[in-house]
Enzyme design. Structure first.
Site, PDB file in Angstrom:
ATOM      1  N   ARG A   1     -22.500 -34.600 -10.303  1.00  0.00           N
ATOM      2  CA  ARG A   1     -22.658 -35.220  -8.969  1.00  0.00           C
ATOM      3  C   ARG A   1     -21.497 -34.928  -8.018  1.00  0.00           C
ATOM      4  NH1 ARG A   1     -24.559 -39.680 -12.153  1.00  0.00           N
ATOM      5  NH2 ARG A   1     -26.825 -39.563 -12.245  1.00  0.00           N
TER       6      ARG A   1
ATOM      7  N   LYS B   1     -21.380 -25.006   4.082  1.00  0.00           N
ATOM      8  CA  LYS B   1     -22.787 -24.732   3.752  1.00  0.00           C
ATOM      9  C   LYS B   1     -22.810 -24.022   2.409  1.00  0.00           C
ATOM     10  CE  LYS B   1     -25.320 -24.441   8.093  1.00  0.00           C
ATOM     11  NZ  LYS B   1     -26.073 -23.560   9.009  1.00  0.00           N
TER      12      LYS B   1
ATOM     13  N   GLU C   1     -20.533 -10.869  11.963  1.00  0.00           N
ATOM     14  CA  GLU C   1     -20.293 -12.302  12.195  1.00  0.00           C
ATOM     15  C   GLU C   1     -19.138 -12.492  13.193  1.00  0.00           C
ATOM     16  OE1 GLU C   1     -22.551 -14.253  11.008  1.00  0.00           O
ATOM     17  OE2 GLU C   1     -23.095 -13.744   8.941  1.00  0.00           O
TER      18      GLU C   1
ATOM     19  N   LYS D   1     -15.302 -21.209  14.369  1.00  0.00           N
ATOM     20  CA  LYS D   1     -16.224 -21.861  13.435  1.00  0.00           C
ATOM     21  C   LYS D   1     -15.743 -23.274  13.095  1.00  0.00           C
ATOM     22  CE  LYS D   1     -19.208 -21.592   9.555  1.00  0.00           C
ATOM     23  NZ  LYS D   1     -19.847 -20.871   8.492  1.00  0.00           N
TER      24      LYS D   1
ATOM     25  N   GLU E   1     -25.173 -29.862  11.171  1.00  0.00           N
ATOM     26  CA  GLU E   1     -26.133 -29.154  12.009  1.00  0.00           C
ATOM     27  C   GLU E   1     -27.202 -30.081  12.604  1.00  0.00           C
ATOM     28  OE1 GLU E   1     -26.819 -25.083  10.794  1.00  0.00           O
ATOM     29  OE2 GLU E   1     -28.803 -25.142  11.703  1.00  0.00           O
TER      30      GLU E   1
ATOM     31  N   ARG F   1     -24.276 -26.866  15.805  1.00  0.00           N
ATOM     32  CA  ARG F   1     -23.960 -25.879  14.761  1.00  0.00           C
ATOM     33  C   ARG F   1     -25.024 -24.799  14.634  1.00  0.00           C
ATOM     34  NH1 ARG F   1     -21.342 -26.724   8.702  1.00  0.00           N
ATOM     35  NH2 ARG F   1     -21.480 -24.511   8.159  1.00  0.00           N
TER      36      ARG F   1
ATOM     37  N   ASN G   1     -26.225 -19.614  14.043  1.00  0.00           N
ATOM     38  CA  ASN G   1     -27.329 -18.823  13.491  1.00  0.00           C
ATOM     39  C   ASN G   1     -27.829 -17.776  14.473  1.00  0.00           C
ATOM     40  OD1 ASN G   1     -27.882 -19.806  10.786  1.00  0.00           O
ATOM     41  ND2 ASN G   1     -28.213 -21.759  11.817  1.00  0.00           N
TER      42      ASN G   1
ATOM     43  N   HIS H   1     -29.844 -14.798  13.330  1.00  0.00           N
ATOM     44  CA  HIS H   1     -30.267 -15.057  11.950  1.00  0.00           C
ATOM     45  C   HIS H   1     -31.775 -15.266  11.804  1.00  0.00           C
ATOM     46  CE1 HIS H   1     -25.986 -15.405  11.453  1.00  0.00           C
ATOM     47  NE2 HIS H   1     -26.061 -15.762  10.193  1.00  0.00           N
TER      48      HIS H   1
ATOM     49  N   HIS I   1     -32.717 -13.155   8.877  1.00  0.00           N
ATOM     50  CA  HIS I   1     -33.234 -13.681   7.608  1.00  0.00           C
ATOM     51  C   HIS I   1     -34.606 -13.097   7.299  1.00  0.00           C
ATOM     52  CE1 HIS I   1     -30.509 -17.530   7.506  1.00  0.00           C
ATOM     53  NE2 HIS I   1     -29.860 -16.430   7.200  1.00  0.00           N
TER      54      HIS I   1
ATOM     55  N   HIS J   1     -26.546  -8.830   4.311  1.00  0.00           N
ATOM     56  CA  HIS J   1     -26.735  -9.962   5.217  1.00  0.00           C
ATOM     57  C   HIS J   1     -26.160  -9.646   6.606  1.00  0.00           C
ATOM     58  CE1 HIS J   1     -26.985 -14.072   6.672  1.00  0.00           C
ATOM     59  NE2 HIS J   1     -25.692 -14.033   6.964  1.00  0.00           N
TER      60      HIS J   1
HETATM   61  P1  NAD Z   1     -21.407 -10.592  -1.082  1.00  0.00           P
HETATM   62  O1  NAD Z   1     -20.857 -11.858  -1.541  1.00  0.00           O
HETATM   63  O2  NAD Z   1     -22.618 -10.060  -1.756  1.00  0.00           O
HETATM   64  O3  NAD Z   1     -20.247  -9.492  -1.151  1.00  0.00           O
HETATM   65  C1  NAD Z   1     -20.534  -8.200  -0.743  1.00  0.00           C
HETATM   66  C2  NAD Z   1     -20.194  -7.161  -1.826  1.00  0.00           C
HETATM   67  O4  NAD Z   1     -18.793  -6.942  -1.834  1.00  0.00           O
HETATM   68  C3  NAD Z   1     -20.564  -7.574  -3.229  1.00  0.00           C
HETATM   69  O5  NAD Z   1     -20.995  -6.449  -3.945  1.00  0.00           O
HETATM   70  C4  NAD Z   1     -19.246  -8.077  -3.777  1.00  0.00           C
HETATM   71  O6  NAD Z   1     -19.180  -8.032  -5.171  1.00  0.00           O
HETATM   72  C5  NAD Z   1     -18.287  -7.107  -3.160  1.00  0.00           C
HETATM   73  N1  NAD Z   1     -16.916  -7.554  -2.987  1.00  0.00           N
HETATM   74  C6  NAD Z   1     -16.514  -8.794  -2.629  1.00  0.00           C
HETATM   75  N2  NAD Z   1     -15.193  -8.776  -2.415  1.00  0.00           N
HETATM   76  C7  NAD Z   1     -14.770  -7.514  -2.652  1.00  0.00           C
HETATM   77  C8  NAD Z   1     -13.508  -6.879  -2.599  1.00  0.00           C
HETATM   78  N3  NAD Z   1     -12.427  -7.517  -2.170  1.00  0.00           N
HETATM   79  N4  NAD Z   1     -13.433  -5.575  -2.928  1.00  0.00           N
HETATM   80  C9  NAD Z   1     -14.541  -4.899  -3.308  1.00  0.00           C
HETATM   81  N5  NAD Z   1     -15.761  -5.431  -3.364  1.00  0.00           N
HETATM   82  C10 NAD Z   1     -15.870  -6.739  -3.030  1.00  0.00           C
HETATM   83  O7  NAD Z   1     -21.748 -10.640   0.481  1.00  0.00           O
HETATM   84  P2  NAD Z   1     -21.004 -11.272   1.746  1.00  0.00           P
HETATM   85  O8  NAD Z   1     -21.325 -10.369   2.863  1.00  0.00           O
HETATM   86  O9  NAD Z   1     -19.604 -11.598   1.450  1.00  0.00           O
HETATM   87  O10 NAD Z   1     -21.774 -12.656   1.938  1.00  0.00           O
HETATM   88  C11 NAD Z   1     -23.129 -12.694   2.259  1.00  0.00           C
HETATM   89  C12 NAD Z   1     -23.672 -14.040   1.826  1.00  0.00           C
HETATM   90  O11 NAD Z   1     -23.012 -15.067   2.552  1.00  0.00           O
HETATM   91  C13 NAD Z   1     -25.150 -14.193   2.096  1.00  0.00           C
HETATM   92  O12 NAD Z   1     -25.771 -14.740   0.964  1.00  0.00           O
HETATM   93  C14 NAD Z   1     -25.193 -15.175   3.248  1.00  0.00           C
HETATM   94  O13 NAD Z   1     -26.359 -15.960   3.249  1.00  0.00           O
HETATM   95  C15 NAD Z   1     -23.973 -15.992   3.007  1.00  0.00           C
HETATM   96  N6  NAD Z   1     -23.432 -16.634   4.213  1.00  0.00           N
HETATM   97  C16 NAD Z   1     -23.147 -17.963   4.122  1.00  0.00           C
HETATM   98  C17 NAD Z   1     -22.602 -18.620   5.200  1.00  0.00           C
HETATM   99  C18 NAD Z   1     -22.210 -20.069   5.085  1.00  0.00           C
HETATM  100  O14 NAD Z   1     -21.876 -20.674   6.093  1.00  0.00           O
HETATM  101  N7  NAD Z   1     -22.194 -20.617   3.903  1.00  0.00           N
HETATM  102  C19 NAD Z   1     -22.344 -17.912   6.390  1.00  0.00           C
HETATM  103  C20 NAD Z   1     -22.653 -16.563   6.438  1.00  0.00           C
HETATM  104  C21 NAD Z   1     -23.189 -15.928   5.325  1.00  0.00           C
HETATM  105  N1  GLY Z   2     -23.311 -19.436   9.206  1.00  0.00           N
HETATM  106  C1  GLY Z   2     -23.966 -20.566   9.798  1.00  0.00           C
HETATM  107  C2  GLY Z   2     -23.232 -21.845   9.628  1.00  0.00           C
HETATM  108  O1  GLY Z   2     -22.259 -21.933   8.940  1.00  0.00           O
HETATM  109  O2  GLY Z   2     -23.629 -22.834  10.170  1.00  0.00           O
END
Ligand code: NAD
Ligand code: GLY
Length: 366
Positions: A127, A149, A191, A233, A243, A247, A251, A254, A258, A271
């Site tokens: 939890r 998030k 982003e 942010k 949100e 917030r 997006n 997005h 998406h 992404h």
């Molecule tokens: P990811 O986590 O898949 O990383 C991208 C690639 O880079 C992967 O293959 C990873 O293993 C590799 N990698 C990571 N760090 C590395 C490094 N230092 N050196 C070499 N390789 C490395 O993708 P991302 O672009 O970081 O994140 C995308 C995700 O984030 C999506 O799922 C998206 O929905 C999410 N997201 C969430 C929020 C939020 O607010 N929570 C906001 C934007 C995106």
């Molecule tokens: N990336 C969208 C949010 O954090 O709200």
């Protein structure tokens, strides 16, 4: 604006008793005092993946053990397509097998996929246990590690299962970007561009002027882009953590993005690539509705291309596009909502007439 700043920076996400610091700087993963400052208990579980693990896990584990922590590690398969229930269960399996108690701090070592999944695991394990974000992609350092998030994908929709759950701290070691592939760096720039486009026209101008340096990994330019993105942010999250309204502007791009990710299958386009193209589409829609002029839409298109991101949308078929965009958390009563520029540097959220949306799809799909 000091674009040459490379010394460590600390920002704060102001959320009352859930406030936390964001540290940004080079070689922060060598700073034991910084890394352990927000790990209260003796037990730590580091969650990473098969790509990031071999690069940074040993170093982090040694540092934590050196500070007297008992460390468990979870190494998940890499990829957006692995951001699912099975990976989440793998984290719980290890935590339970290793008898991790509710004082255990989870550490997310990786990009947004690892950060979102580890955060969701932390929100739900017993939890709720504390967690720390150690983002290692540009995208995670400028966006996903901040704001709480967390979640996983469902085959029918992106990020559909999750929770708002804030970390204890974000530690963005910019040296980890040295190993990040160029394509992933560009995904993070999407982003960064988003933050300028929706909220800060001066930052948008700065990104335009410095896109060559950003793509070329100039440390000062990258550091400033991360800092300004986190400031923007953090300020939005401070005003609207869960949100309720504002917030949603984060997006921008997005709704289309998406749909691209789910429509092509998670992991085909990155992404950030889908968001880059989605922003071009949202700017086209904003222009068709008379909110921005053609030159502004063209500026966004040119900047996305200069960041080495795709600006032409994939041909999913109109029916499929509409079906995919209907599975979006912003939608209410079956109506698709879009974040639009009105003008550049300001955004609105609203449904749009179907005929105008179809014109945008026709113009942007190649
Ligand atoms: P990811 O986590 O898949 O990383 C991208 C690639 O880079 C992967 O293959 C990873 O293993 C590799 N990698 C990571 N760090 C590395 C490094 N230092 N050196 C070499 N390789 C490395 O993708 P991302 O672009 O970081 O994140 C995308 C995700 O984030 C999506 O799922 C998206 O929905 C999410 N997201 C969430 C929020 C939020 O607010 N929570 C906001 C934007 C995106
Ligand atoms: N990336 C969208 C949010 O954090 O709200």
């Amino acid at each position: 604006m000091n674009a040459q700043q490379t010394s460590p920076i600390t920002l704060n996400v102001d959320l009352g008793d859930r406030s936390y610091p964001i540290s940004i700087g080079q070689s922060l993963l060598s700073d034991a005092a910084l890394v352990t400052r927000h790990i209260a208990g003796k037990r730590v579980a580091v969650v990473t993946n098969t790509t990031v693990g071999p690069l940074y896990l040993d170093r982090l584990v040694e540092l934590l053990k050196g500070a007297g922590k008992q460390v468990t590690t979870v190494v998940l398969p890499d990829g957006e397509e692995e951001k699912n229930w099975a990976s989440l269960m793998r984290v719980f399996d290890v935590l339970l097998e290793e008898k991790c108690d509710r004082k255990t701090t989870l550490v997310a070592l990786g990009g947004g996929v690892i950060g979102d999944m580890t955060g969701f695991a932390a929100a739900t394990y017993m939890r709720g246990v504390p967690f720390v974000q150690v983002p290692t992609t540009l995208l995670a350092q400028v966006d996903s590690s901040v704001g709480g998030k967390t979640g996983i994908n469902h085959p029918l929709g992106k990020n559909m299962i999750g929770a708002f759950y804030q970390p204890q701290a974000v530690i963005a070691d910019t040296s980890t970007l040295d190993t990040l592939p160029d394509r992933e760096l560009s995904a993070g720039l999407a982003e960064v561009i988003k933050h300028g486009a929706i909220i800060d026209p001066a930052f948008f101008d700065w990104i335009e002027s410095n896109i060559g340096k950003l793509v070329g990994r100039d440390p000062g330019a990258l550091s400033y882009a991360i800092q300004r993105s986190c400031e923007i942010k953090a300020d939005v999250v401070r005003q609207d953590e869960r949100e309720g309204g504002l917030r949603a502007i984060l997006n921008f791009g997005h709704t289309f993005g998406h749909a691209i990710e789910a429509g092509l299958g998670y992991g085909d386009w990155l992404h950030g690539e889908a968001v880059g193209c989605g922003m071009v589409m949202a700017a086209d829609l904003s222009h068709r509705l008379g909110f921005i002029d053609a030159a502004t839409a063209a500026r966004l298109n040119a900047l996305v291309k200069a960041a080495n991101l795709p600006a032409d949308a994939p041909d999913l078929g109109v029916e499929r596009w509409l079906e995919l965009m209907q599975v979006d958390k912003k939608n209410e009563g079956g109506q698709i909502k879009f974040i639009l520029l009105k003008p550049l540097g300001t955004s609105v959220i609203m449904p749009v007439p179907q005929d105008v949306l179809l014109e945008t799809l026709k113009a942007c799909v190649r």
